[in-house]
Design an enzyme around this catalytic site. Structure first.
Site, PDB file in Angstrom:
ATOM      1  NE  ARG A 181      -2.275  -2.131   3.156  1.00  0.00           N
ATOM      2  CZ  ARG A 181      -3.044  -1.950   4.723  1.00  0.00           C
ATOM      3  NH1 ARG A 181      -3.824  -1.270   4.686  1.00  0.00           N
ATOM      4  NH2 ARG A 181      -2.500  -2.699   5.285  1.00  0.00           N
TER       5      ARG A 181
ATOM      6  CD  GLN B 291       7.594 -14.793   8.293  1.00  0.00           C
ATOM      7  OE1 GLN B 291       7.622 -13.255   7.678  1.00  0.00           O
ATOM      8  NE2 GLN B 291       6.219 -14.808   8.326  1.00  0.00           N
TER       9      GLN B 291
ATOM     10  CB  ALA C  19      26.868  41.346  -2.248  1.00  0.00           C
TER      11      ALA C  19
ATOM     12  CG  ASN D  77      -1.034  -0.249   7.191  1.00  0.00           C
ATOM     13  OD1 ASN D  77      -0.145  -1.289   6.921  1.00  0.00           O
ATOM     14  ND2 ASN D  77      -1.836   0.116   8.428  1.00  0.00           N
TER      15      ASN D  77
END
Length: 453
Positions: free
Chosen positions: A18, A78, A366, A230
């Site tokens: 998702r 797993q 500058a 999710n």
């Protein structure tokens, strides 16, 4: 608690479809840190000595990432996704070493509080076999309910299996579980898969342990501890919660945030007291700010060190390696990268300083740039104490400007300048009377001829 051995098992094998991403879900970041790394930090803060990360989808990528935020973590794969108990048992080799406490967490719950983990471990120390961390909500729809009798937890019931009376329970399962090491493998091996999905659910060990007369309890924590991510919307929600926590901590520690909701911190931002941060400031990883600094609006700071009483911005960008010493100033529309700006030095506006040292008290006009890259390699510019660099100067590295050196405005400096010397690096001006009018007439004639053609 530090005297008790503890293994934290972090389940991070989910595919996270998702999220709509090629990146494993748990590697998406909160405050610049992968969400699974937040879980690791919480485990470590709660005194966990060892870590086991159960991975599946993107296993190689996960291993490489884990080495960065948890170099001592063990990874276990797993191979098949057969439920949470099956995932925990992927780390059987670690569990079997005989830890006193086993903590089981999910890699997609980045807001877990170390205090909740410590509270669960305390219950184990007091004799509990299983401890479940739950939360209370006025709208429990969709959550598993914690079924208690006489102060003991007897079951975790999924909503679809709840009776009408059980659906009224507002004490819900937060997912985090602590198990006494001496019971862990025995309980896990008794979990079956006789359910609609044919999976092995970790929550089943509650009923198994209770049936054996073991002490099973539930403790309460905030909902945020159980907030799982999710999708990208939930990721943004978690980011918002984390940032709100950090802003609150910063203000209580003495930092002024003028518009807190517009300031965004990284996981490791370190800010001293009496620092003032104006609206719309973003901190990336690796920022350390001492006391009394002022960070003006719309500044972007990453990998920088800012000493006491420095002044930064507005609209300043400090990139990795920027090192501002006491009372240094980097003003509006300036970028500093891999450079030291020593005490009292000023880089006021419209300037790029990269791969350089700016000496104490030096003034950079500058539009000045250090030309540090030739397309292949980076080179260093050294500007001495008290030097003055005139506006719109280009310092072509490698080059050094001596102490008290003075660079005339508009110069391109390609050679080093000694102490107290004045350097010009520009062509002599020539003024040709009437030539401007002649050029305009010529250009106008050419443009008219082009249109006719």
């Amino acid at each position: 608690m530090s005297q008790r051995s503890c293994l934290s098992i972090i389940l991070a094998a989910g595919e996270g479809t998702r999220m709509k991403s090629a990146v494993p879900k748990v590697l998406h970041t909160i405050a610049g840190l992968p969400m699974v790394a937040h879980v690791v930090k919480a485990a470590e803060a709660a005194g966990s000595g060892d870590l086991a990360l159960v991975i599946g989808h993107g296993a190689d990528e996960m291993r490489k990432a884990a080495l960065k935020f948890a170099p001592k973590v063990e990874t276990f794969v797993q191979e098949k996704r057969l439920g949470t108990a099956h995932a925990v048992l992927a780390a059987r080799a670690a569990i079997s070493r005989g830890y006193e406490d086993i903590l089981v967490m999910f890699g997609d719950t980045p807001l877990i509080d170390p205090e909740a983990l410590a509270a669960a471990r305390l219950k184990l120390a007091e004799g509990a076999a299983v401890v479940v961390v739950g939360f209370r909500t006025e709208n429990p729809s969709g959550y598993g309910r914690l079924i208690e009798k006489a102060g003991k937890l007897v079951a975790i019931r999924e909503e679809k299996d709840c009776s009408d009376e059980e659906k009224k329970i507002t004490f819900c399962n937060g997912g985090l579980m602590a198990v006494a090491g001496r019971h862990a493998l025995k309980l896990l091996d008794q979990v079956g898969s006789k359910n609609a999905k044919g999976e092995y659910y970790l929550t089943d060990i509650v009923e198994i342990a209770a049936a054996q007369g073991l002490d099973v309890v539930a403790i309460e924590a905030s909902f945020e501890n159980a907030l799982g991510i999710n999708n990208r919307a939930e990721l943004a929600q978690a980011e918002g919660i984390w940032q709100a926590r950090r802003r609150h901590e910063a203000m209580l520690s003495g930092v002024t945030l003028i518009a807190p909701e517009t300031v965004f911190f990284s996981h490791d931002t370190d800010i001293g007291a009496d620092t003032i941060i104006e609206p719309n400031v973003w901190f990336g990883p690796g920022v350390k700010i001492a006391t009394g600094a002022k960070i003006h609006a719309f500044s972007h700071i990453e990998g920088a060190t800012i000493a006491s009483n420095c002044d930064v911005g507005p609209f300043a960008r400090l990139r990795p390696g920027a090192d501002l010493r006491n009372k240094a100033k980097v003003g509006n529309f300036c970028e500093v990268k891999q450079a030291i700006v020593e005490e009292g030095a000023k880089v006021n506006h419209l300037t790029y300083i990269g791969d350089a040292r700016i000496g104490a008290g030096a003034n950079i006009g500058a539009g000045t740039i250090t030309c540090n890259y030739d397309g292949y390699s980076k080179f260093f510019t050294d500007i001495g104490e008290g030097a003055f660099i005139g506006s719109n100067s280009s310092l072509v590295a490698p080059v050094s400007i001596g102490k008290g050196g003075y660079i005339a405005s508009g110069s391109v400096i390609t050679e080093s300048v000694p102490d107290d010397a004045l350097a010009f690096g520009r062509a002599r001006q020539r003024t040709l009377p009437g030539k401007g009018k002649e050029l305009r007439e010529r250009f106008a004639s050419a443009a008219a001829a082009h249109k006719k053609g």
